[in-house]
Scaffold this active site. Structure first.
Site, PDB file in Angstrom:
ATOM      1  CG  LEU A  10       3.300  -6.603   6.405  1.00  0.00           C
ATOM      2  CD1 LEU A  10       3.601  -7.647   7.548  1.00  0.00           C
ATOM      3  CD2 LEU A  10       1.980  -5.816   6.552  1.00  0.00           C
ATOM      4  CB  ALA A  11       6.350  -2.722   0.906  1.00  0.00           C
ATOM      5  NE  ARG A  33       8.820 -12.091  -1.822  1.00  0.00           N
ATOM      6  CZ  ARG A  33       9.209 -11.661  -2.786  1.00  0.00           C
ATOM      7  NH1 ARG A  33       8.992 -12.227  -3.991  1.00  0.00           N
ATOM      8  NH2 ARG A  33       9.860 -10.246  -3.098  1.00  0.00           N
ATOM      9  CB  VAL A  74       2.145  -7.712  -2.975  1.00  0.00           C
ATOM     10  CG1 VAL A  74       2.128  -8.409  -1.691  1.00  0.00           C
ATOM     11  CG2 VAL A  74       1.225  -8.413  -3.952  1.00  0.00           C
ATOM     12  CE  LYS A  75       7.647  -4.652  -8.579  1.00  0.00           C
ATOM     13  NZ  LYS A  75       7.814  -3.382  -9.111  1.00  0.00           N
ATOM     14  CB  ALA A  76       0.363  -3.600  -9.220  1.00  0.00           C
ATOM     15  CB  SER A 128      -5.828   7.989  -3.629  1.00  0.00           C
ATOM     16  OG  SER A 128      -5.122   8.975  -3.961  1.00  0.00           O
ATOM     17  N   GLY A 129      -3.621   8.175  -1.686  1.00  0.00           N
ATOM     18  CA  GLY A 129      -3.217   9.056  -0.260  1.00  0.00           C
ATOM     19  C   GLY A 129      -1.713   8.795   0.036  1.00  0.00           C
ATOM     20  N   GLY A 130      -0.993   7.958  -0.780  1.00  0.00           N
ATOM     21  CA  GLY A 130       0.452   7.503  -0.464  1.00  0.00           C
ATOM     22  C   GLY A 130       0.282   6.729   0.886  1.00  0.00           C
ATOM     23  CE  LYS A 183      -4.846   5.628  -6.523  1.00  0.00           C
ATOM     24  NZ  LYS A 183      -3.726   4.689  -6.593  1.00  0.00           N
ATOM     25  CG  HIS A 186      -7.481   9.592  -7.844  1.00  0.00           C
ATOM     26  ND1 HIS A 186      -6.143   9.477  -7.733  1.00  0.00           N
ATOM     27  CD2 HIS A 186      -8.060  10.528  -6.918  1.00  0.00           C
ATOM     28  CE1 HIS A 186      -5.861  10.181  -6.775  1.00  0.00           C
ATOM     29  NE2 HIS A 186      -6.755  10.907  -6.301  1.00  0.00           N
ATOM     30  CG  ASN A 187      -3.465   7.417  -9.834  1.00  0.00           C
ATOM     31  OD1 ASN A 187      -4.209   7.524  -8.747  1.00  0.00           O
ATOM     32  ND2 ASN A 187      -2.309   6.657  -9.462  1.00  0.00           N
ATOM     33  CD  GLU A 190      -1.814  11.870  -8.487  1.00  0.00           C
ATOM     34  OE1 GLU A 190      -2.614  11.244  -7.863  1.00  0.00           O
ATOM     35  OE2 GLU A 190      -0.718  11.353  -8.563  1.00  0.00           O
TER      36      GLU A 190
HETATM   37  P1  NBP Z   1       5.798  -2.302  -3.224  1.00  0.00           P
HETATM   38  O1  NBP Z   1       4.689  -1.995  -4.437  1.00  0.00           O
HETATM   39  O2  NBP Z   1       7.002  -2.022  -3.267  1.00  0.00           O
HETATM   40  O3  NBP Z   1       5.592  -4.070  -3.064  1.00  0.00           O
HETATM   41  C1  NBP Z   1       6.373  -4.554  -2.116  1.00  0.00           C
HETATM   42  C2  NBP Z   1       5.677  -5.641  -1.283  1.00  0.00           C
HETATM   43  O4  NBP Z   1       5.328  -6.664  -2.399  1.00  0.00           O
HETATM   44  C3  NBP Z   1       6.614  -6.371  -0.360  1.00  0.00           C
HETATM   45  O5  NBP Z   1       5.697  -6.789   0.722  1.00  0.00           O
HETATM   46  C4  NBP Z   1       7.029  -7.721  -1.146  1.00  0.00           C
HETATM   47  O6  NBP Z   1       7.377  -8.834  -0.358  1.00  0.00           O
HETATM   48  C5  NBP Z   1       5.900  -8.008  -1.734  1.00  0.00           C
HETATM   49  N1  NBP Z   1       6.146  -8.819  -2.973  1.00  0.00           N
HETATM   50  C6  NBP Z   1       6.773  -8.710  -4.072  1.00  0.00           C
HETATM   51 BR1  NBP Z   1       7.702  -7.297  -4.871  1.00  0.00          BR
HETATM   52  N2  NBP Z   1       6.807  -9.760  -4.863  1.00  0.00           N
HETATM   53  C7  NBP Z   1       6.124 -10.660  -4.297  1.00  0.00           C
HETATM   54  C8  NBP Z   1       5.761 -12.179  -4.280  1.00  0.00           C
HETATM   55  N3  NBP Z   1       6.000 -12.608  -5.566  1.00  0.00           N
HETATM   56  N4  NBP Z   1       4.849 -12.836  -3.482  1.00  0.00           N
HETATM   57  C9  NBP Z   1       4.555 -12.181  -2.278  1.00  0.00           C
HETATM   58  N5  NBP Z   1       4.940 -10.940  -2.099  1.00  0.00           N
HETATM   59  C10 NBP Z   1       5.632 -10.310  -2.929  1.00  0.00           C
HETATM   60  O7  NBP Z   1       4.815  -1.932  -2.024  1.00  0.00           O
HETATM   61  P2  NBP Z   1       4.154  -0.304  -1.687  1.00  0.00           P
HETATM   62  O8  NBP Z   1       5.088   0.689  -2.197  1.00  0.00           O
HETATM   63  O9  NBP Z   1       3.821  -0.472  -0.530  1.00  0.00           O
HETATM   64  O10 NBP Z   1       2.953  -0.577  -2.469  1.00  0.00           O
HETATM   65  C11 NBP Z   1       2.245  -1.746  -2.483  1.00  0.00           C
HETATM   66  C12 NBP Z   1       0.751  -1.659  -3.553  1.00  0.00           C
HETATM   67  O11 NBP Z   1       0.117  -0.452  -2.975  1.00  0.00           O
HETATM   68  C13 NBP Z   1       1.335  -1.607  -4.805  1.00  0.00           C
HETATM   69  O12 NBP Z   1       0.476  -2.458  -5.631  1.00  0.00           O
HETATM   70  C14 NBP Z   1       1.349  -0.104  -5.415  1.00  0.00           C
HETATM   71  O13 NBP Z   1       1.120   0.010  -6.434  1.00  0.00           O
HETATM   72  C15 NBP Z   1       0.075   0.300  -4.336  1.00  0.00           C
HETATM   73  N6  NBP Z   1       0.201   1.698  -4.103  1.00  0.00           N
HETATM   74  C16 NBP Z   1       1.273   2.325  -3.482  1.00  0.00           C
HETATM   75  C17 NBP Z   1       1.008   3.759  -3.089  1.00  0.00           C
HETATM   76  C18 NBP Z   1       2.373   4.390  -2.775  1.00  0.00           C
HETATM   77  O14 NBP Z   1       2.169   5.612  -2.426  1.00  0.00           O
HETATM   78  N7  NBP Z   1       3.563   3.959  -2.538  1.00  0.00           N
HETATM   79  C19 NBP Z   1      -0.279   4.375  -3.272  1.00  0.00           C
HETATM   80  C20 NBP Z   1      -1.265   3.560  -3.530  1.00  0.00           C
HETATM   81  C21 NBP Z   1      -1.116   2.404  -4.132  1.00  0.00           C
HETATM   82  P3  NBP Z   1       8.913  -8.732   0.168  1.00  0.00           P
HETATM   83  O15 NBP Z   1       9.050  -7.858   1.473  1.00  0.00           O
HETATM   84  O16 NBP Z   1       9.107 -10.167   0.634  1.00  0.00           O
HETATM   85  O17 NBP Z   1       9.793  -8.504  -0.875  1.00  0.00           O
END
Ligand code: NBP
Length: 477
Positions: A10-11, A33, A74-76, A128-130, A183, A186-187, A190
């Site tokens: 839930l980031a 987590r 979660v973080k990829a 996509s779309g942030g 995806k 797409h990037n 971009e």
């Molecule tokens: P982040 O990529 O910063 O990830 C943070 C989340 O991952 C938190 O919920 C964190 O939990 C969880 N996490 C981590 Br780090 N390690 C973990 C583990 N070992 N076990 C369980 N949970 C874990 O978040 P985001 O920016 O919201 O992106 C989420 C995904 O979406 C990524 O894969 C990203 O590449 C993708 N994405 C992002 C965007 C964008 O614009 N930001 C766009 C499209 C796709 P915690 O709270 O407990 O630390």
């Protein structure tokens, strides 16, 4: 359980996706987590819809209606594997895990294979779309089984962006890694789009002598025509922004070293593996890399070159029109290359991706959303087996009309010493494709000379080698 969907992670992205589901009437189970994030979400946005906050994996899974649908945001990378390892033992046959992170499609293929053995559907999904897209409606690119899409599709259609004609910006892309592959590409596109816009900006600045505010106005005008797109729109916003602390144009106070997270680089790496020439995307990735080499740039400032000739006001306006032509022609080529990569990936992995559909679901929600994408859809609808976008008659005609200006702009950049790697790469690609003969024949001769690598002839079947070290007779091998 009563929740139709669950979101774990839930980031920013996960939180906004969860809210988007809830706003659309779904009951959403929440998990993270670190439980503080879950509580925060409910405190701040709990009144937006029906949330079931959970604090353990067991409770989360128990809150879901069956077959369970859980979105992992979660973080990829390792985090995704950790979350799957935690949840998979709690799931049952027919349940669906949706990975909405920016996973590498090879990881998605592996995870899908492993979970399929347990009867669990794994749906690698490009989103996509942030941050804003996740909340207001993203463009969604799900892979995975047909069966999983039957249960998931209607929900994704509801939360997705809608194109101007009302169509939801989501479609079942294809099996296993297809969604994440699309995806990724797409990037990559971009990156190319952004680099081309950057080069157009630099030319308008250094050759035409326009200020950032004037260039913002030019982009706003372009945004009412065939270049109408989100990226052109935000470029105008960034260029017209004035830095509060200095009163200078914002773009002049930002350090000119571009960063990257990796999807552009993956697009190029995979293109190399597939043998697909994506020179515009590669140049865009390299341009960010060059910009980041501060030491190299410092050590190179003494290198000589021409100073771009500043144009007078009338000439500048005419030049701006030419740059629009160049940008449009280069954009067609960059998309041609990107779609070639998707076609090649689809072929290699048996994904059967509908290229016109891909263009169509990029019309809303995503970063490269643009009026132009309708044209790509039409091109593939008219000819589903179109070998290249450049083979489409209307794109070919548009480039034919633009190319005089395209060449003039690139020639002006070269004589003025303004770096335009992506403009130049797209034109070189275009000229290479239309060339009657390429120097590849000479390359083959060289390879045969030093390594006996053999060659084919234009006039006869077979594989040949010339005895370069001997009497230079030709032998058939
Ligand atoms: P982040 O990529 O910063 O990830 C943070 C989340 O991952 C938190 O919920 C964190 O939990 C969880 N996490 C981590 Br780090 N390690 C973990 C583990 N070992 N076990 C369980 N949970 C874990 O978040 P985001 O920016 O919201 O992106 C989420 C995904 O979406 C990524 O894969 C990203 O590449 C993708 N994405 C992002 C965007 C964008 O614009 N930001 C766009 C499209 C796709 P915690 O709270 O407990 O630390």
């Amino acid at each position: 359980g009563t929740a139709q969907i669950g979101v774990t992670g839930l980031a920013v992205m996960g939180r906004n996706l969860a809210r988007n589901f809830a706003r659309n009437g779904y009951t959403v189970a929440l998990h993270n987590r670190t439980v503080a994030r879950t509580r925060e979400l409910v405190e701040e946005f709990g009144d937006e819809g029906d949330f079931i906050a959970t604090e353990s994996a067991q409770d989360f899974v128990a809150a879901l209606e069956r077959p369970r649908r859980l979105v992992v945001m979660v973080k990829a990378g390792e985090a995704t594997d950790a979350v799957i390892a935690e949840f998979a033992p709690l799931l049952e046959t027919g349940d669906v895990i949706i990975d909405g992170g920016n996973a590498h499609f090879e990881d998605t293929r592996r995870r899908e294979r492993e979970l399929r053995e347990q009867g669990i559907h794994f749906v690698g999904t490009g989103i996509s779309g942030g941050e804003e897209g996740a909340l207001e409606g993203p463009s969604i690119m799900p892979g995975g089984s047909e069966e999983s899409y039957d249960s998931l599709g209607p929900m994704l259609e509801k939360i997705s962006a809608k194109a101007k004609d009302g169509a939801p910006c989501v479609t079942h892309i294809g099996p296993d890694g297809a969604g994440h592959f699309v995806k990724m590409t797409h990037n990559g596109i971009e990156y190319a789009d952004m680099q081309l816009i950057g080069e157009a900006y630099q030319l308008l600045r250094d050759v035409a002598g326009y200020s950032p505010a004037q260039i913002a106005d030019i982009f706003r005008t372009w945004n009412t025509g065939r270049l109408d797109s989100y990226l052109i729109e935000i470029t105008a916003e960034v260029l017209s922004h004035v830095d509060a602390s200095t009163g200078e144009p914002f773009v002049d106070v930002v350090l000119d070293q571009a960063e990257q997270k990796g999807t552009g680089r993956w697009t190029v790496q995979i293109a190399l593996d597939l043998g697909v020439p994506v020179s515009a995307i590669a140049e865009a990735v390299f341009a960010r890399s060059v910009s980041g080499h501060a030491d190299l740039r410092d050590a190179s400032r003494h290198l000589t070159g021409p100073t771009a000739r500043r144009l007078g006001a009338d000439e500048a306006a005419a030049f701006a029109d030419q740059v629009e032509q160049a940008l449009y022609a280069s954009k067609i080529v960059a998309y041609t290359q990107g779609f070639h990569e998707i076609a090649a990936g689809s072929e290699r992995y048996d994904w059967n991706i509908d290229l016109g559909e891909v263009a169509s679901i990029w019309r809303g929600g995503c970063i490269i959303r643009a009026a132009f994408l309708d044209r790509i859809t039409s091109a593939y609808e008219a000819r589903p087996r179109l070998p290249s976008l450049l083979a489409d008659k209307s794109f070919a005609e548009e480039i034919a009309a633009a190319q005089g200006d395209w060449r003039t702009v690139i020639a002006t950049a070269v004589t003025g010493g303004v770096p335009t790697p992506a403009f130049a790469a797209t034109l070189a690609y275009y000229d290479s494709l239309r060339a009657e003969r390429l120097p590849a024949a000479l390359t083959q001769g060289q390879r045969d000379y030093f390594g006996a690598h053999t060659y084919h002839r234009t006039d006869r079947e077979g594989t040949f080698h010339t005895l370069w070290g001997g009497d230079r007779t030709e032998v058939k091998s």
